[in-house]
Design a protein around this motif. Structure first.
Motif, PDB file in Angstrom:
ATOM      1  N   UNK A 176      14.125  17.602  -0.852  1.00 22.32           N
ATOM      2  CA  UNK A 176      13.932  17.622   0.593  1.00 22.32           C
ATOM      3  C   UNK A 176      13.338  16.301   1.062  1.00 22.32           C
ATOM      4  N   UNK A 177      13.564  15.997   2.327  1.00 25.51           N
ATOM      5  CA  UNK A 177      13.038  14.797   2.970  1.00 25.51           C
ATOM      6  C   UNK A 177      12.559  15.189   4.358  1.00 25.51           C
ATOM      7  N   UNK A 178      11.545  14.504   4.849  1.00 28.02           N
ATOM      8  CA  UNK A 178      11.076  14.794   6.197  1.00 28.02           C
ATOM      9  C   UNK A 178      12.101  14.349   7.222  1.00 28.02           C
ATOM     10  N   UNK A 179      12.213  15.109   8.285  1.00 24.23           N
ATOM     11  CA  UNK A 179      13.086  14.734   9.391  1.00 24.23           C
ATOM     12  C   UNK A 179      12.397  13.637  10.214  1.00 24.23           C
ATOM     13  N   UNK A 180      13.039  13.226  11.309  1.00 24.36           N
ATOM     14  CA  UNK A 180      12.506  12.161  12.160  1.00 24.36           C
ATOM     15  C   UNK A 180      11.074  12.470  12.590  1.00 24.36           C
ATOM     16  N   UNK A 181      10.286  11.440  12.764  1.00 27.01           N
ATOM     17  CA  UNK A 181       8.873  11.651  13.099  1.00 27.01           C
ATOM     18  C   UNK A 181       8.717  12.372  14.430  1.00 27.01           C
ATOM     19  N   UNK A 182       9.670  12.208  15.342  1.00 25.45           N
ATOM     20  CA  UNK A 182       9.604  12.904  16.627  1.00 25.45           C
ATOM     21  C   UNK A 182       9.666  14.419  16.460  1.00 25.45           C
ATOM     22  N   UNK A 183      10.237  14.877  15.334  1.00 17.47           N
ATOM     23  CA  UNK A 183      10.334  16.311  15.055  1.00 17.47           C
ATOM     24  C   UNK A 183       9.146  16.831  14.256  1.00 17.47           C
ATOM     25  N   UNK A 184       8.164  15.980  14.016  1.00 14.24           N
ATOM     26  CA  UNK A 184       6.975  16.348  13.233  1.00 14.24           C
ATOM     27  C   UNK A 184       5.744  15.950  14.047  1.00 14.24           C
ATOM     28  N   UNK A 185       5.206  16.930  14.759  1.00 13.67           N
ATOM     29  CA  UNK A 185       4.281  16.646  15.854  1.00 13.67           C
ATOM     30  C   UNK A 185       2.960  16.011  15.418  1.00 13.67           C
ATOM     31  N   UNK A 203       8.137   5.261   6.292  1.00 11.50           N
ATOM     32  CA  UNK A 203       8.481   5.783   4.965  1.00 11.50           C
ATOM     33  C   UNK A 203       8.651   7.299   4.921  1.00 11.50           C
ATOM     34  N   UNK A 204       7.610   8.094   5.058  1.00 13.75           N
ATOM     35  CA  UNK A 204       7.835   9.546   4.952  1.00 13.75           C
ATOM     36  C   UNK A 204       8.893  10.065   5.923  1.00 13.75           C
ATOM     37  N   UNK A 205       8.969   9.484   7.120  1.00 11.29           N
ATOM     38  CA  UNK A 205       9.928   9.955   8.119  1.00 11.29           C
ATOM     39  C   UNK A 205      11.052   8.947   8.353  1.00 11.29           C
ATOM     40  N   UNK A 244       0.807  -1.230   0.000  1.00 10.67           N
ATOM     41  CA  UNK A 244       0.000   0.000   0.000  1.00 10.67           C
ATOM     42  C   UNK A 244       0.834   1.271   0.000  1.00 10.67           C
ATOM     43  N   UNK A 245       2.159   1.158   0.142  1.00 13.28           N
ATOM     44  CA  UNK A 245       3.000   2.334   0.348  1.00 13.28           C
ATOM     45  C   UNK A 245       3.008   3.314  -0.816  1.00 13.28           C
ATOM     46  N   UNK A 246       2.833   2.826  -2.019  1.00 15.69           N
ATOM     47  CA  UNK A 246       2.907   3.692  -3.198  1.00 15.69           C
ATOM     48  C   UNK A 246       1.543   3.934  -3.829  1.00 15.69           C
TER      49      UNK A 246
END
Length: 270
Positions: A142-151, A175-177, A4-6
């Motif tokens: 660009x790429x998302x940073x760690x999920x902990x940094x994305x509230x 995946x995104x993070x 389902x990821x894509x």
């Protein structure tokens, strides 16, 4: 990578554009477009263009003489981008970043917003980007940073654990993070043929939303997280969305809310 990821199909492209774009993608699209505009490319390739949030910004930032080619692997996402349109002509094309259908040295710049995390072989995808760049051309992504940094992403992910304790949906973290380590990114770029050291900067922004419900709807129903939820059966999508909304309201309050988002922006010259 899960099946389902894509999957960006069905109602996902419209929900993605309606909710996710203003929620988290718009500020980084403006940032990326300004970086590209400073390079003044005569020919630009965008890969993983999605519903065209960066493409629209690029169409505003670049002169009419600059050629813009916007591609994505998912036809449904490109169709939504074309439906939204741009202020000037853009060449739209379905294309796989792993096998770009363009000649060597065709572009002055290659841009990619939040797509690199989805490349099954990142070094190979970077090699393809390098191949189509002219000598001295620049790859900016660009790429998302760690999920902990994305509230918001962290809160939604945590909220789903009690509903599916045996197998909680981990799409957002996985995946995104999941591709934010600067050393790993630099290593993959070297393996892709880039010889210059990349410039990697951290960009933090705020993610505003009219309500917790909007954020829950965006993440649970406007991304491939939806496929992970639906694959688990019961509780269903509505229950998962409601659980996420309640967790978001508990953490950020009722009414309008906003959360911290953070990404890494990578620039490397051929």
């Amino acid at each position: 990578m899960a099946a389902t990821d894509l999957v960006f199909a069905g109602s996902i492209p419209e929900l993605y554009e309606q909710h996710m774009v203003p929620l988290i993608f718009e500020p980084y699209a403006q940032d990326l477009a300004s970086r590209i505009a400073a390079l003044a490319p005569a020919a630009l390739l965008e890969i993983a263009a999605g519903t065209g949030v960066v493409t629209r910004r690029l169409a505003q930032a670049l002169p009419a003489s600059s050629r813009i080619v916007a591609t994505d692997l998912n036809p449904a996402m490109l169709q939504e981008a074309q439906r939204r349109g741009t202020r000037r002509p853009v060449e739209w094309q379905v294309a796989d970043a792993m096998q770009l259908p363009f000649a060597d040295a065709s572009f002055d710049a290659v841009a990619c917003q939040f797509g690199a995390m989805f490349f099954p072989d990142k070094a190979h995808a970077f090699a393809e980007a390098r191949r189509v760049l002219r000598p001295g051309g620049v790859l900016v992504f660009n790429v998302w940073d760690a999920i902990a940094d994305n509230e918001f992403a962290a809160t939604v992910t945590d909220a789903l654990v009690p509903l599916y304790p045996q197998d909680p949906p981990r799409f957002m973290a996985r995946l995104p993070h999941g591709y934010h380590n600067a050393e790993a990114i630099a290593r993959d770029l070297v393996q892709g043929g880039f010889r210059e050291a990349p410039q990697i900067v951290t960009v933090t922004a705020r993610s505003p939303a009219a309500s917790a419900r909007i954020v829950a709807l965006a993440y649970c129903q406007g991304t491939p997280l939806r496929g992970e939820i639906e694959a688990r059966g019961s509780p269903g999508l509505a229950e998962a969305t409601q659980a996420a909304a309640e967790a978001l309201a508990s953490r950020f309050g009722s009414g309008a809310i906003d959360g911290r988002i953070q990404a890494k922006v990578v620039t490397v010259r051929r």
